[in-house]
Each structure stands twice: as structure tokens, then as C-alpha cells.
Design a protein around this motif. Structure first.
Motif, short mmCIF file in Angstrom:
data_model
loop_
_atom_site.label_atom_id
_atom_site.label_comp_id
_atom_site.label_asym_id
_atom_site.label_seq_id
_atom_site.Cartn_x
_atom_site.Cartn_y
_atom_site.Cartn_z
N LEU A 211 85.00 -18.08 93.50
CA LEU A 211 84.44 -16.85 94.47
C LEU A 211 85.56 -16.61 95.41
O LEU A 211 86.50 -17.43 95.88
CB LEU A 211 83.34 -17.28 95.16
CG LEU A 211 82.03 -17.72 94.24
CD1 LEU A 211 80.98 -18.48 95.12
CD2 LEU A 211 81.66 -16.55 93.29
N THR A 212 85.72 -15.08 95.79
CA THR A 212 86.55 -14.87 96.88
C THR A 212 85.90 -15.56 98.22
O THR A 212 84.51 -15.78 98.15
CB THR A 212 86.63 -13.43 96.96
OG1 THR A 212 85.27 -12.83 97.24
CG2 THR A 212 86.97 -12.66 95.71
N ALA A 213 86.74 -15.31 99.29
CA ALA A 213 86.27 -15.91 100.68
C ALA A 213 84.92 -14.98 100.95
O ALA A 213 83.99 -15.64 101.56
CB ALA A 213 87.31 -15.63 101.60
N GLU A 214 84.86 -13.88 100.84
CA GLU A 214 83.94 -12.88 101.20
C GLU A 214 82.64 -13.23 100.49
O GLU A 214 81.46 -13.37 100.78
CB GLU A 214 84.03 -11.36 100.85
CG GLU A 214 85.31 -10.86 101.76
CD GLU A 214 86.80 -11.07 101.12
OE1 GLU A 214 86.67 -11.09 99.92
OE2 GLU A 214 87.37 -11.17 101.83
N GLU A 215 82.67 -13.53 99.01
CA GLU A 215 81.57 -13.97 98.23
C GLU A 215 81.12 -15.28 98.74
O GLU A 215 80.01 -15.58 98.66
CB GLU A 215 82.05 -14.10 96.88
CG GLU A 215 82.36 -12.73 96.28
CD GLU A 215 82.96 -12.72 94.73
OE1 GLU A 215 83.09 -11.65 94.14
OE2 GLU A 215 83.62 -13.67 94.52
N GLU A 216 81.98 -16.17 99.04
CA GLU A 216 81.38 -17.47 99.60
C GLU A 216 80.77 -17.45 100.82
O GLU A 216 79.72 -17.97 101.01
CB GLU A 216 82.72 -18.35 99.94
CG GLU A 216 83.50 -18.99 98.81
CD GLU A 216 82.77 -20.29 98.20
OE1 GLU A 216 81.75 -20.88 98.81
OE2 GLU A 216 83.14 -20.47 97.16
N ALA A 217 81.03 -16.52 101.69
CA ALA A 217 80.56 -16.29 103.18
C ALA A 217 79.47 -15.34 103.11
O ALA A 217 78.27 -15.39 103.67
CB ALA A 217 81.51 -15.57 104.11
N SER A 218 79.07 -14.54 101.82
CA SER A 218 78.09 -13.57 101.99
C SER A 218 76.73 -14.53 101.29
O SER A 218 76.77 -14.89 100.19
CB SER A 218 78.27 -12.59 101.03
OG SER A 218 77.24 -11.60 100.85
N GLU A 219 75.69 -14.14 101.91
CA GLU A 219 74.17 -14.54 101.27
C GLU A 219 73.64 -13.75 100.18
O GLU A 219 73.09 -14.20 99.20
CB GLU A 219 73.29 -14.77 102.60
CG GLU A 219 73.68 -15.95 103.48
CD GLU A 219 73.41 -17.43 103.03
OE1 GLU A 219 72.48 -17.40 102.26
OE2 GLU A 219 74.05 -18.09 103.50
#
Length: 180
Positions: free
Chosen positions: A131-139
Motif C-alpha cells: 500500500l502507498t503511505a496514503e492508503e495505509e493512513a486512510s480508513e
């Protein structure tokens, strides 16, 4: 870098230390077409002969670029891992001296190719979920009309199926709740 098994077997109990930069980009992309780029691998470790045979123990550091498993956006993944493997001749038929948890590599032509060992272990270390960093951070997970992505998809679907009543049987829902 290549060594013959006979040559490494003569080192005895004195460890043979090495530090190498291994470039496996071309061959690894041929084996896994999802890999878009890979940095040269920093490899350091040793070979030593112990009671079981030739033990190779080394650390590998490399950066692999792959598409995200969710959005296909490019993700660079740093891989740092250690490898511990025994190397034996293809003429060795009795491997019973090794434990079930020992990694034993049978060498064709009794040649140990460090590039091949590093390449194989890099491919084994690639995670299945990228996952990208944004995908990891997003719920929030991707969704659309009539579909959605869920981490535990089967459980959610079973719960929705349980909560949904077939309209043809809706009148029977309260059949046993009536007091007569």
C-alpha cells in the motif's frame, strides 16, 4: 559472485566474510514482471563449515518498486532481511542430518551463485499486501455503485445476508411471535 562448493568447503571452521553489491535487476524483473525497479542489493555475511555442512549467513538490504495492491500506484518498499541457508552438493542424497526447519539448498554443478541466492530470497521477502503511505493512513476503502472493498469481506457479506429478509418470506418473520 560465484564460488565452488569444494573451494568454500576448504575454509574449515574459519568464517569466510564477504561484502558485496549485487545487481539482480534484470534477472529479477524477468522472474516477477510486477517489479518495476530494484536497487542494487547490499549483501554482507559469511560462509562457514559446521557439523552439518556449509552454512551461509548473510544480511540483504534492497529497495524494490512495485504497484500498490489496492490502487496500482507505484510504491518503493525497503527490504532488510537475514538469510541462513545450508548448501550441499547435488551428489548428497542423505539430508536426514538436517532439521525440518533448516533451509537446505542443493547446488547444481556444486557452484554457489551469490546473485541467485540473493535473487531467490528477495522474491520470497516481497509482501503480498503493498500500500502507498496514503492508503495505509486512510480508513476509507474504495467503493462504487453496488460494490465496496472490505478487509474482512466474507464476514460482512454473511452479516448482510443474515440481516436481509427475502421479501417473499417477510410475512412469516413474525409468525412465531404472535401470542394466541
Amino acid at each position: 559472485m560465484k564460488w565452488s562448493l569444494n573451494e568454500l568447503g576448504q575454509i574449515g571452521s574459519t568464517p569466510f566474510h564477504f561484502e558485496e553489491v549485487v545487481n539482480v535487476a534484470d534477472s529479477i524483473v524477468k522472474r516477477n514482471s510486477e517489479i518495476t525497479a530494484i536497487s542494487p542489493a547490499q549483501v554482507s555475511g559469511f560462509f562457514v563449515v559446521d557439523s552439518l555442512g556449509l552454512l551461509g549467513s548473510f544480511k540483504v538490504s534492497v529497495k524494490v518498486t512495485l504497484p500498490s495492491t489496492r490502487s496500482l500506484k507505484v510504491v518503493e518498499i525497503p527490504l532488510d532481511f537475514e538469510v541462513s541457508e545450508y548448501y550441499v552438493s547435488h551428489r548428497t542424497h542423505d539430508l536426514s542430518r538436517f532439521d525440518a526447519k533448516d533451509v537446505v539448498i542443493i547446488l547444481e554443478d556444486d557452484i554457489l551463485d551469490l546473485n541467485q541466492a540473493v535473487e531467490d530470497n528477495i522474491l520470497l521477502q516481497i509482501p503480498t499486501r503493498i500500500l502507498t503511505a496514503e492508503e495505509e493512513a486512510s480508513e476509507d476503502l474504495p467503493q462504487g455503485k453496488g460494490w465496496e472493498v472490505s478487509e474482512d469481506g466474507r464476514n460482512n457479506q454473511k452479516q448482510r445476508d443474515k440481516d436481509t429478509i427475502d421479501p417473499r418470506l417477510a410475512k412469516l418473520k413474525d409468525f412465531f411471535d404472535k401470542k394466541n
